[in-house]
Design a protein around this motif. Structure first.
Motif, PDB file in Angstrom:
ATOM      1  N   VAL A 154       0.868  -1.306  -0.221  1.00 32.62           N
ATOM      2  CA  VAL A 154       0.112   0.031  -0.187  1.00 32.62           C
ATOM      3  C   VAL A 154       0.813   1.215   0.029  1.00 32.62           C
ATOM      4  CG1 VAL A 154      -1.475   1.310   1.348  1.00 32.62           C
ATOM      5  CG2 VAL A 154      -2.047  -1.040   0.984  1.00 32.62           C
ATOM      6  N   ALA A 155       1.912   1.305   0.786  1.00 30.79           N
ATOM      7  CA  ALA A 155       2.787   2.613   0.821  1.00 30.79           C
ATOM      8  C   ALA A 155       3.226   2.883  -0.393  1.00 30.79           C
ATOM      9  CB  ALA A 155       3.707   2.505   1.789  1.00 30.79           C
ATOM     10  N   GLU A 156       3.749   1.568  -1.248  1.00 35.11           N
ATOM     11  CA  GLU A 156       4.134   2.064  -2.620  1.00 35.11           C
ATOM     12  C   GLU A 156       3.068   2.535  -3.441  1.00 35.11           C
ATOM     13  OE1 GLU A 156       7.034  -1.156  -4.459  1.00 35.11           O
ATOM     14  OE2 GLU A 156       7.200  -1.915  -2.424  1.00 35.11           O
ATOM     15  N   LEU A 157       2.046   1.902  -3.376  1.00 33.99           N
ATOM     16  CA  LEU A 157       0.831   2.207  -4.314  1.00 33.99           C
ATOM     17  C   LEU A 157       0.403   3.799  -4.086  1.00 33.99           C
ATOM     18  CD1 LEU A 157      -1.084  -0.916  -4.100  1.00 33.99           C
ATOM     19  CD2 LEU A 157       0.120  -0.304  -6.015  1.00 33.99           C
ATOM     20  N   ALA A 158       0.133   3.954  -3.007  1.00 33.19           N
ATOM     21  CA  ALA A 158      -0.220   5.238  -2.333  1.00 33.19           C
ATOM     22  C   ALA A 158       0.932   6.371  -2.944  1.00 33.19           C
ATOM     23  CB  ALA A 158      -0.299   5.556  -0.870  1.00 33.19           C
ATOM     24  N   ALA A 159       2.182   6.144  -2.860  1.00 37.09           N
ATOM     25  CA  ALA A 159       3.205   6.966  -3.529  1.00 37.09           C
ATOM     26  C   ALA A 159       3.000   7.148  -4.924  1.00 37.09           C
ATOM     27  CB  ALA A 159       4.562   6.427  -2.982  1.00 37.09           C
ATOM     28  N   PRO A 180      -5.747  11.285  -5.035  1.00 38.55           N
ATOM     29  CA  PRO A 180      -6.271  10.779  -3.815  1.00 38.55           C
ATOM     30  C   PRO A 180      -6.356   9.285  -3.803  1.00 38.55           C
ATOM     31  CG  PRO A 180      -7.707  12.468  -4.564  1.00 38.55           C
ATOM     32  CD  PRO A 180      -6.747  12.177  -5.408  1.00 38.55           C
ATOM     33  N   PHE A 181      -5.501   8.758  -2.743  1.00 39.41           N
ATOM     34  CA  PHE A 181      -5.558   7.293  -2.607  1.00 39.41           C
ATOM     35  C   PHE A 181      -6.389   6.607  -1.401  1.00 39.41           C
ATOM     36  CE2 PHE A 181      -3.780   3.281  -1.408  1.00 39.41           C
ATOM     37  CZ  PHE A 181      -3.514   2.547  -2.614  1.00 39.41           C
ATOM     38  N   LEU A 223       1.676   4.475   5.993  1.00 39.76           N
ATOM     39  CA  LEU A 223       1.151   4.112   4.586  1.00 39.76           C
ATOM     40  C   LEU A 223       1.074   5.204   3.627  1.00 39.76           C
ATOM     41  CD1 LEU A 223      -1.570   1.810   6.209  1.00 39.76           C
ATOM     42  CD2 LEU A 223       0.025   1.006   5.141  1.00 39.76           C
ATOM     43  N   GLY A 224       0.800   6.305   4.103  1.00 39.98           N
ATOM     44  CA  GLY A 224       0.736   7.458   3.040  1.00 39.98           C
ATOM     45  C   GLY A 224      -0.552   7.703   2.473  1.00 39.98           C
ATOM     46  N   VAL A 225      -1.826   7.001   2.788  1.00 42.14           N
ATOM     47  CA  VAL A 225      -3.004   7.125   2.505  1.00 42.14           C
ATOM     48  C   VAL A 225      -3.775   8.306   2.348  1.00 42.14           C
ATOM     49  CG1 VAL A 225      -3.133   4.603   2.257  1.00 42.14           C
ATOM     50  CG2 VAL A 225      -3.918   6.003   4.342  1.00 42.14           C
ATOM     51  N   ASP A 226      -4.882   8.435   1.823  1.00 43.73           N
ATOM     52  CA  ASP A 226      -5.465   9.813   1.900  1.00 43.73           C
ATOM     53  C   ASP A 226      -6.908   9.590   2.552  1.00 43.73           C
ATOM     54  OD1 ASP A 226      -3.958  11.940   0.603  1.00 43.73           O
ATOM     55  OD2 ASP A 226      -4.199  10.443  -1.017  1.00 43.73           O
TER      56      ASP A 226
END
Length: 386
Positions: A161-166, A174-175, A193-196
């Motif tokens: 998820v962290a890579e996908l959100a990046a 927005p993710f 995680l870097g998610v929105d």
């Protein structure tokens, strides 16, 4: 009974019921009422919101209480996409993975069918994983939202998820992630995680059904789907379920406190269960990623059987499990998740999912593995030509 369907639901924890009880009885106030009874309810709601925020590593104002994971997914997908499109009319496309929960898929399809959006689906590999580079290739300046689930509810595959959100952030998209199955098993720190936006559901954690949360990062535009009195900072109108919010917060706090030790213990038991089933049931196929997998999920296909027939045999033998998502109950169609991983329809219809409660015992899984061997053998014998 050996209950191995925790991905469908879990029993309500006693500590959660005790936390909720005052707000189901004497402390019955409406948190929007400006008198002492209402203020006590409002204080409990604020405390629950702060408790959830502490676990997620976010601000209390970024926590929206919902009726569960399905509503949280709907609000995230539709609410963010609509708000983004209102600000920038070019952004009329939603990108989701090919293995999303129905709440995400149906929300995206609603936007397309009724409101003229388009939907792009990023494919997955044979283990159900999304490639961040492939996702990046689908993200352009017409995308309003990207949604990829944290951990799959049918096959247990955990996404990067962290890579996908990046990748989404690099394209100013927005993710959102559906983390309903991840809660209690995987880290939920939204900054890491870097998610929105992130969806959670209470009844997977020992809270009652009908409780959930949507995290939405500050300054992320969000169009409400339920209109009225402007509760939840205008994101979700309606008198708040104070007892449900208190129960959700208690369940999440307890699950997170136990997670590091609990996840490691159950993952070890899960791996032994998988190894034994693969060794003792001829032709059995593990679905999902062997390593990037939820600690609590072991999922198989048993060619030469019917998944429903195996489930019936297991239920007779005292093992409760499922053929996949409880949200697809009653459908005899093969799982879209399994088809997306490249399995043919006939094999996909032999799927069985075992999902373990946090307190599952080694002895239970040893006995369950033996009953799986017997059930599959019995079904194959019945289906064999005379």
């Amino acid at each position: 009974m050996i209950y191995l369907d925790a991905a469908a639901t879990t029993p309500v924890r006693r500590e959660v019921l005790e936390a909720m009880w005052p707000y189901l009885t004497g402390e019955f106030g409406n948190p929007s009422s400006h008198h002492e009874t209402g203020e006590r309810a409002a204080a409990a709601l604020r405390a629950a919101r702060a408790d959830v925020a502490a676990t997620l590593g976010c601000r209390p104002s970024e926590v929206i209480f919902t009726s569960g994971g399905t509503e949280a997914d709907n609000l995230a997908v539709q609410g963010i996409a609509l708000a983004r499109a209102a600000r920038d009319p070019r952004r009329r496309r939603v990108v989701i993975s090919a293995v999303e929960h129905a709440a995400v898929t149906a929300s995206a399809e609603f936007l397309a069918r009724v409101l003229g959006f388009t939907v792009s689906r990023v494919p997955v590999d044979s283990q159900g994983r999304v490639d961040p580079a492939e996702l990046s290739g689908l993200l352009d300046d017409d995308v309003a939202l990207c949604s990829v689930m944290y951990a799959n509810n049918e096959i247990g595959t955990v996404q990067a998820v962290a890579e996908l959100a990046a990748a989404a952030r690099a394209s100013d998209v927005p993710f959102h992630t559906d983390a309903v199955q991840a809660a209690g098993w995987l880290p939920l720190d939204v900054a890491a995680l870097g998610v929105d936006a992130m969806s959670l559901s209470g009844h997977k954690l020992g809270a009652p059904k009908g409780t959930g949360v949507l995290y939405v990062r500050s300054r992320t535009p969000l169009e409400p789907l339920i209109h009225g009195g402007g509760q939840e900072r205008g994101a979700r109108s309606g008198t708040e379920n104070v007892a449900g919010a208190v129960g959700f917060a208690a369940a999440l706090r307890l699950a997170e406190a136990a997670r590091p030790v609990q996840a490691a213990r159950v993952a070890a038991l899960r791996s032994r269960f998988i190894d034994r089933v693969l060794a003792e049931v001829p032709g059995s196929l593990l679905t999902g990623a062997p390593e990037e997998r939820l600690p609590s999920v072991a999922s198989f296909c048993f060619p030469g059987t019917s998944g429903e027939s195996v489930l019936l045999e297991l239920e007779r033998a005292g093992v409760t499990c499922s053929s996949g998502s409880a949200c697809a109950a009653g459908s005899d169609e093969p799982s879209e998740v399994l088809l997306a991983t490249g399995l043919d329809r006939e094999t996909a219809q032999t799927a069985v999912r075992f999902s373990f409660p946090a307190a599952v015992a080694e002895e239970e899984l040893e006995e369950a593995a033996e009953r799986v061997r017997q059930a599959v053998a019995a079904v194959r014998a019945l289906r064999a030509p005379a």
